[in-house]
Design a protein around this motif. Structure first.
Motif, mmCIF file in Angstrom:
data_model
loop_
_atom_site.group_PDB
_atom_site.id
_atom_site.type_symbol
_atom_site.label_atom_id
_atom_site.label_comp_id
_atom_site.label_asym_id
_atom_site.label_seq_id
_atom_site.Cartn_x
_atom_site.Cartn_y
_atom_site.Cartn_z
ATOM 1 N N LEU A 155 -5.459 -9.112 -18.076
ATOM 2 C CA LEU A 155 -4.047 -8.815 -17.857
ATOM 3 C C LEU A 155 -3.769 -7.333 -18.099
ATOM 4 C CD1 LEU A 155 -1.061 -9.762 -17.497
ATOM 5 C CD2 LEU A 155 -1.027 -10.132 -19.973
ATOM 6 N N VAL A 156 -4.255 -6.806 -19.208
ATOM 7 C CA VAL A 156 -4.036 -5.396 -19.538
ATOM 8 C C VAL A 156 -4.744 -4.494 -18.532
ATOM 9 C CG1 VAL A 156 -4.527 -3.619 -21.257
ATOM 10 C CG2 VAL A 156 -3.657 -5.841 -21.987
ATOM 11 N N ARG A 157 -5.979 -4.835 -18.178
ATOM 12 C CA ARG A 157 -6.739 -4.002 -17.236
ATOM 13 C C ARG A 157 -6.022 -3.897 -15.886
ATOM 14 N NH1 ARG A 157 -11.014 -6.830 -16.975
ATOM 15 N NH2 ARG A 157 -10.632 -7.863 -14.979
ATOM 16 N N GLU A 158 -5.649 -5.025 -15.306
ATOM 17 C CA GLU A 158 -5.035 -5.006 -13.988
ATOM 18 C C GLU A 158 -3.670 -4.314 -14.008
ATOM 19 O OE1 GLU A 158 -6.636 -5.907 -11.241
ATOM 20 O OE2 GLU A 158 -8.325 -6.220 -12.612
ATOM 21 N N THR A 159 -2.903 -4.522 -15.063
ATOM 22 C CA THR A 159 -1.572 -3.925 -15.154
ATOM 23 C C THR A 159 -1.656 -2.414 -15.337
ATOM 24 O OG1 THR A 159 -0.722 -5.964 -16.149
ATOM 25 C CG2 THR A 159 0.629 -3.995 -16.366
ATOM 26 N N LEU A 160 -2.551 -1.966 -16.220
ATOM 27 C CA LEU A 160 -2.671 -0.522 -16.444
ATOM 28 C C LEU A 160 -3.232 0.186 -15.215
ATOM 29 C CD1 LEU A 160 -3.837 -0.165 -20.171
ATOM 30 C CD2 LEU A 160 -1.546 -0.502 -19.204
ATOM 31 N N LYS A 161 -4.136 -0.467 -14.508
ATOM 32 C CA LYS A 161 -4.667 0.125 -13.272
ATOM 33 C C LYS A 161 -3.547 0.304 -12.245
ATOM 34 C CE LYS A 161 -8.367 -1.589 -11.429
ATOM 35 N NZ LYS A 161 -9.380 -2.610 -10.991
ATOM 36 N N MET A 162 -2.690 -0.703 -12.117
ATOM 37 C CA MET A 162 -1.585 -0.630 -11.168
ATOM 38 C C MET A 162 -0.599 0.469 -11.569
ATOM 39 S SD MET A 162 0.938 -3.694 -9.893
ATOM 40 C CE MET A 162 -0.493 -4.659 -9.423
ATOM 41 N N MET A 163 -0.297 0.558 -12.853
ATOM 42 C CA MET A 163 0.627 1.589 -13.322
ATOM 43 C C MET A 163 0.042 2.975 -13.108
ATOM 44 S SD MET A 163 2.173 -0.014 -16.843
ATOM 45 C CE MET A 163 3.146 1.478 -17.104
ATOM 46 N N SER A 164 -1.256 3.110 -13.331
ATOM 47 C CA SER A 164 -1.902 4.396 -13.123
ATOM 48 C C SER A 164 -1.811 4.831 -11.664
ATOM 49 C CB SER A 164 -3.366 4.301 -13.559
ATOM 50 O OG SER A 164 -4.035 5.522 -13.355
ATOM 51 N N ASP A 165 -1.988 3.881 -10.754
ATOM 52 C CA ASP A 165 -1.960 4.194 -9.318
ATOM 53 C C ASP A 165 -0.544 4.459 -8.806
ATOM 54 O OD1 ASP A 165 -4.690 3.858 -9.222
ATOM 55 O OD2 ASP A 165 -4.588 1.767 -8.552
ATOM 56 N N LEU A 166 0.411 3.623 -9.232
ATOM 57 C CA LEU A 166 1.752 3.695 -8.665
ATOM 58 C C LEU A 166 2.678 4.656 -9.405
ATOM 59 C CD1 LEU A 166 2.397 -0.103 -7.939
ATOM 60 C CD2 LEU A 166 1.569 1.662 -6.364
ATOM 61 N N PHE A 167 2.488 4.802 -10.712
ATOM 62 C CA PHE A 167 3.409 5.591 -11.533
ATOM 63 C C PHE A 167 2.821 6.922 -11.982
ATOM 64 C CE2 PHE A 167 5.362 1.369 -13.182
ATOM 65 C CZ PHE A 167 5.949 1.169 -11.942
ATOM 66 N N ASP A 171 -8.343 -17.264 -18.119
ATOM 67 C CA ASP A 171 -7.339 -18.232 -17.656
ATOM 68 C C ASP A 171 -5.916 -17.786 -17.966
ATOM 69 O OD1 ASP A 171 -9.420 -19.724 -16.764
ATOM 70 O OD2 ASP A 171 -9.278 -21.293 -18.288
ATOM 71 N N GLN A 172 -5.675 -17.387 -19.210
ATOM 72 C CA GLN A 172 -4.319 -17.002 -19.584
ATOM 73 C C GLN A 172 -3.881 -15.749 -18.843
ATOM 74 O OE1 GLN A 172 -3.175 -17.128 -23.724
ATOM 75 N NE2 GLN A 172 -4.822 -18.543 -24.228
ATOM 76 N N SER A 173 -4.788 -14.783 -18.708
ATOM 77 C CA SER A 173 -4.451 -13.560 -17.986
ATOM 78 C C SER A 173 -4.128 -13.842 -16.530
ATOM 79 C CB SER A 173 -5.616 -12.564 -18.072
ATOM 80 O OG SER A 173 -5.706 -11.974 -19.348
ATOM 81 N N GLU A 174 -4.904 -14.724 -15.896
ATOM 82 C CA GLU A 174 -4.687 -15.031 -14.484
ATOM 83 C C GLU A 174 -3.336 -15.717 -14.274
ATOM 84 O OE1 GLU A 174 -8.108 -17.311 -13.534
ATOM 85 O OE2 GLU A 174 -9.376 -15.554 -13.105
ATOM 86 N N PRO A 190 -6.001 -8.835 -28.021
ATOM 87 C CA PRO A 190 -6.770 -10.090 -27.937
ATOM 88 C C PRO A 190 -7.582 -10.161 -26.648
ATOM 89 C CG PRO A 190 -4.528 -10.522 -28.682
ATOM 90 C CD PRO A 190 -4.569 -9.084 -28.258
ATOM 91 N N HIS A 191 -8.814 -10.650 -26.751
ATOM 92 C CA HIS A 191 -9.722 -10.634 -25.591
ATOM 93 C C HIS A 191 -9.203 -11.486 -24.440
ATOM 94 C CE1 HIS A 191 -11.278 -14.667 -26.629
ATOM 95 N NE2 HIS A 191 -11.214 -14.264 -27.878
ATOM 96 N N ARG A 192 -8.376 -12.502 -24.722
ATOM 97 C CA ARG A 192 -7.858 -13.336 -23.635
ATOM 98 C C ARG A 192 -6.883 -12.579 -22.747
ATOM 99 N NH1 ARG A 192 -5.940 -14.881 -28.425
ATOM 100 N NH2 ARG A 192 -3.701 -14.842 -28.878
ATOM 101 N N TYR A 193 -6.425 -11.386 -23.192
ATOM 102 C CA TYR A 193 -5.503 -10.572 -22.402
ATOM 103 C C TYR A 193 -6.170 -9.335 -21.805
ATOM 104 C CZ TYR A 193 -1.946 -13.400 -24.755
ATOM 105 O OH TYR A 193 -1.195 -14.448 -25.233
ATOM 106 N N TRP A 194 -7.488 -9.216 -21.944
ATOM 107 C CA TRP A 194 -8.159 -8.026 -21.412
ATOM 108 C C TRP A 194 -7.905 -7.869 -19.914
ATOM 109 C CZ3 TRP A 194 -13.757 -7.799 -23.893
ATOM 110 C CH2 TRP A 194 -13.620 -7.500 -25.251
#
Length: 445
Positions: A63-75, A308-311, A57-61
């Motif tokens: 959320l998904v972007r920031e989380t996957l970026k963090m996982m890519s960097d840290l994990f 809003d929802q992602s933030e 869902p576009h309202r979670y774009w």
């Protein structure tokens, strides 16, 4: 290996290669339940292939972007998105994502299998008017196979009934979640192996994971990414002797102030941006132009979406307030409660019905009844895992309010509700599935 060891290995993803669902993966990343967390560590140093990412869902774009970026960097994770219609979760121009298919425009330009016809989109029609179009087209293209994709169970049943009772079509197949999974798989194989043209009436369930090849496709209006999925069922095997046709129609409910059936199912942003794209294009769109069409669509969606929802969810996650972020809580205001993270929206309660339709179903239900008598919960769980596949092949999920209308004398169970073989005449049709009122037009499953 003992069952408990096997189960532990499966639940902890203890393998070099894991095949799972989108929901399982994202719940593992975002949720805080023990069942999900015990496999979270396996994501480190991994390559994760995500198929059909446009379904997020576009309202979670964000959320998904920031989380996957963090996982890519840290994990040390690598995420590979697999889709023909890439949503703008990441910005390629800003270097946030790397396109592996370097000449993707050339791939789209190469394909010339179908044409997308939107001439009916600006002409809303009721079901009776649509029936006349189908009558004409099926009669004039008797040598072609047809797929008719409707937005609701109710409309799919009405169209199927018309084709069966009024047009007397014998080469007719019904396909939706209203029929048991066992029969769905059988019908998909029948469609794939057919040596003569068929007319298939379906719902959106045919859009993903169903490998069928149809000459002419009619699709009730929906978001462009869903339309794209439907296009993938037309001339799928690339027969160069003809060009497949996908016709978009705009069906409205004349009994509900001419409200579009698409409005019952999809959000207004996706529908309005799809209309905006089609309004700027010719009524007949060649497949080679799909790339630009999809880019325009996701750009419009990205501009219109709200973060809003992602933030809110990102802030709650950083504060480790997972209960507030991902669970309903009485302390939340109504506005906050609506921001609870859900990958799959469910606006209504559902129930599971076990349909005892043949001798095998009778035997499976007897096994299920016996295992419920096992006192040891661990042994009972192991026994359930052994028959779960067979059991679920006879189970459909329908809205609770629909089930209540047909099962007035039954106390609906939260797990499985039993429809015996002696009840089939009143409750289940072997062709169209669970018998419901034809007026249940607002239901998508």
């Amino acid at each position: 290996q003992s069952p408990d060891i096997s189960e532990h290995l499966v639940e902890t993803w203890n393998s070099e290669i894991i095949v799972t669902t989108f929901v399982q993966l994202l719940h593992t990343i975002f949720a805080n339940q023990n069942r999900s967390l015990k496999k979270f560590h396996q994501l480190s140093n991994s390559i994760i292939l995500l198929d059909e990412v446009q379904s997020i869902p576009h309202r979670y774009w964000m959320l998904v972007r920031e989380t996957l970026k963090m996982m890519s960097d840290l994990f040390n994770c690598y995420f590979v998105f697999i889709t023909a219609t890439m949503p703008l979760i990441f910005n390629e121009k800003n270097g946030e994502i790397l396109e592996l298919a370097r000449s993707k425009k050339d791939y789209f330009a190469f394909f010339d299998r179908i044409k997308l016809d939107s001439r009916y989109l600006q002409k809303p029609m009721n079901l009776d008017q649509f029936k006349q179009i189908l009558n004409h087209d099926i009669s004039h293209h008797a040598n072609k196979s047809f797929l008719i994709v409707l937005n609701t169970i109710g409309t799919s049943l009405e169209i199927y009934t018309y084709l069966h009772d009024e047009m007397k079509l014998g080469n007719l197949v019904y396909l939706s979640t209203n029929i048991i999974p066992l029969h769905r798989l059988e019908r998909i194989e029948r469609i794939k192996d057919a040596d003569q043209p068929l007319v298939v009436v379906s719902t959106q369930m045919v859009e993903a994971g169903v490998d069928i090849d149809i000459d002419r496709v009619y699709r009730d209006f929906g978001p462009l990414d869903s339309v794209n999925q439907t296009c993938g069922r037309c001339n799928r095997n690339f027969d160069s002797s003809y060009k497949g046709e996908v016709i978009i129609v705009n069906l409205v409910n004349q009994n509900h102030a001419n409200r579009g059936y698409a409005d019952y199912i999809y959000g207004n942003i996706l529908l309005s941006k799809t209309r905006d794209v089609f309004n700027q294009l010719p009524s007949c769109i060649a497949e080679k132009n799909f790339f630009e069409m999809n880019q325009q669509y996701f750009t419009l969606v990205s501009q219109a979406k709200s973060n809003d929802q992602s933030e809110v969810l990102l802030q709650r996650m950083m504060e480790l307030k997972y209960k507030l972020a991902f669970e309903d809580d009485s302390d939340l205001s109504p506005a906050q409660t609506s921001q609870v993270f859900r990958l799959i929206d469910k606006d209504q309660e559902t129930v599971n019905l076990f349909i005892e339709i043949d001798e095998r179903a009778i035997a499976v239900w007897e096994e299920y009844e016996l295992l419920k008598q096992i006192d040891d919960p661990f042994k009972r769980k192991i026994a359930m895992e052994a028959i779960k596949g067979d059991l679920l092949s006879y189970v459909i999920t329908i809205p609770k309010r629909v089930a209540k209308k047909q099962l007035e004398d039954n106390q609906l169970e939260s797990f499985f509700n039993y429809i015996s073989i002696t009840q089939l005449n009143q409750l289940y049709d072997t062709e169209t599935g669970f018998i419901r009122e034809i007026t249940e037009t607002t239901l998508s499953f």
